[in-house]
Design a protein around this motif. Structure first.
Motif, PDB file in Angstrom:
ATOM      1  N   SER A   2       0.825  -1.208   0.000  1.00 45.74           N
ATOM      2  CA  SER A   2       0.000   0.000   0.000  1.00 45.74           C
ATOM      3  C   SER A   2       0.862   1.262   0.000  1.00 45.74           C
ATOM      4  O   SER A   2       0.424   2.296  -0.510  1.00 45.74           O
ATOM      5  CB  SER A   2      -0.949  -0.011   1.192  1.00 45.74           C
ATOM      6  N   VAL A   3       2.068   1.157   0.539  1.00 47.44           N
ATOM      7  CA  VAL A   3       2.948   2.329   0.532  1.00 47.44           C
ATOM      8  C   VAL A   3       3.347   2.680  -0.897  1.00 47.44           C
ATOM      9  O   VAL A   3       3.400   3.862  -1.268  1.00 47.44           O
ATOM     10  CB  VAL A   3       4.203   2.051   1.415  1.00 47.44           C
ATOM     11  N   ILE A   4       3.614   1.666  -1.701  1.00 44.93           N
ATOM     12  CA  ILE A   4       3.994   1.904  -3.102  1.00 44.93           C
ATOM     13  C   ILE A   4       2.833   2.546  -3.861  1.00 44.93           C
ATOM     14  O   ILE A   4       3.022   3.504  -4.632  1.00 44.93           O
ATOM     15  CB  ILE A   4       4.424   0.578  -3.770  1.00 44.93           C
ATOM     16  N   ILE A   5       1.622   2.034  -3.637  1.00 42.54           N
ATOM     17  CA  ILE A   5       0.440   2.606  -4.299  1.00 42.54           C
ATOM     18  C   ILE A   5       0.236   4.049  -3.859  1.00 42.54           C
ATOM     19  O   ILE A   5      -0.006   4.950  -4.665  1.00 42.54           O
ATOM     20  CB  ILE A   5      -0.805   1.741  -4.006  1.00 42.54           C
ATOM     21  N   LEU A   6       0.360   4.282  -2.553  1.00 43.17           N
ATOM     22  CA  LEU A   6       0.207   5.642  -2.024  1.00 43.17           C
ATOM     23  C   LEU A   6       1.260   6.574  -2.629  1.00 43.17           C
ATOM     24  O   LEU A   6       0.959   7.713  -3.005  1.00 43.17           O
ATOM     25  CB  LEU A   6       0.311   5.627  -0.498  1.00 43.17           C
ATOM     26  N   GLU A   7       2.487   6.085  -2.750  1.00 42.04           N
ATOM     27  CA  GLU A   7       3.556   6.897  -3.335  1.00 42.04           C
ATOM     28  C   GLU A   7       3.242   7.222  -4.795  1.00 42.04           C
ATOM     29  O   GLU A   7       3.464   8.348  -5.244  1.00 42.04           O
ATOM     30  CB  GLU A   7       4.874   6.138  -3.231  1.00 42.04           C
ATOM     31  N   GLY A   8       2.714   6.247  -5.520  1.00 44.14           N
ATOM     32  CA  GLY A   8       2.339   6.493  -6.907  1.00 44.14           C
ATOM     33  C   GLY A   8       1.234   7.517  -7.033  1.00 44.14           C
ATOM     34  O   GLY A   8       1.297   8.420  -7.877  1.00 44.14           O
ATOM     35  N   VAL A   9       0.236   7.417  -6.190  1.00 49.00           N
ATOM     36  CA  VAL A   9      -0.880   8.368  -6.215  1.00 49.00           C
ATOM     37  C   VAL A   9      -0.379   9.765  -5.875  1.00 49.00           C
ATOM     38  O   VAL A   9      -0.750  10.759  -6.522  1.00 49.00           O
ATOM     39  CB  VAL A   9      -1.993   7.911  -5.239  1.00 49.00           C
ATOM     40  N   LEU A  10       0.470   9.863  -4.870  1.00 51.07           N
ATOM     41  CA  LEU A  10       1.005  11.178  -4.494  1.00 51.07           C
ATOM     42  C   LEU A  10       1.866  11.765  -5.610  1.00 51.07           C
ATOM     43  O   LEU A  10       1.859  12.973  -5.841  1.00 51.07           O
ATOM     44  CB  LEU A  10       1.798  11.073  -3.195  1.00 51.07           C
ATOM     45  N   PHE A  11       2.613  10.910  -6.316  1.00 53.47           N
ATOM     46  CA  PHE A  11       3.439  11.401  -7.422  1.00 53.47           C
ATOM     47  C   PHE A  11       2.550  11.961  -8.532  1.00 53.47           C
ATOM     48  O   PHE A  11       2.827  13.038  -9.078  1.00 53.47           O
ATOM     49  CB  PHE A  11       4.332  10.268  -7.948  1.00 53.47           C
ATOM     50  N   VAL A  12       1.486  11.245  -8.872  1.00 50.44           N
ATOM     51  CA  VAL A  12       0.561  11.737  -9.901  1.00 50.44           C
ATOM     52  C   VAL A  12      -0.093  13.044  -9.453  1.00 50.44           C
ATOM     53  O   VAL A  12      -0.237  13.986 -10.240  1.00 50.44           O
ATOM     54  CB  VAL A  12      -0.500  10.656 -10.221  1.00 50.44           C
TER      55      VAL A  12
END
Ligand code: ZN
Length: 84
Positions: A2-12
Motif C-alpha cells: 500500500s505504501v507503493i500505491i500511495l507513493e504512486g498516487v502522491l506522485f501523480v
C-alpha cells in the motif's frame, strides 16, 4: 504494497498540481495569457454576432444553417434565399 500505491498516487497528484500551477501562472501573469483571453473574447463575440440575425433576431446556435462556404446563416434567411 500500500505504501507503493500511495507513493504512486502522491506522485501523480504532484504532477497534476505542478501542471495546474504552470497553467495558472501562464494564463494570469504573462502576456501569453492576455493574448489567449483576447482571442477567446473575439471568438465569443463573433459567435454571439453570428447567432443574431439583423432581420429575424437572435437564434439558438443549434438552429443555424451552415453554408457550403462554412458561414452560418439564420434558418429563415436560408429558406427565403434558397427556396424563395
Ligand atoms: Zn434571418
Amino acid at each position: 504494497m500500500s505504501v507503493i500505491i500511495l507513493e504512486g498516487v502522491l506522485f501523480v497528484a504532484l504532477i497534476a498540481a505542478g501542471a495546474t500551477l504552470v497553467y495558472v501562472v501562464l494564463m494570469h501573469f504573462t502576456p501569453v495569457g492576455v493574448r489567449l483571453r483576447q482571442t477567446q473574447n473575439r471568438r465569443r463575440i463573433d459567435r454571439a454576432a453570428e447567432q443574431d440575425c439583423p432581420i429575424h433576431g437572435p437564434r439558438a446556435e443549434k438552429d443555424l444553417v451552415r453554408l457550403a462556404s462554412g458561414d452560418l446563416m439564420c434558418p429563415d434567411c436560408y429558406k427565403e434565399n434558397v427556396h424563395g
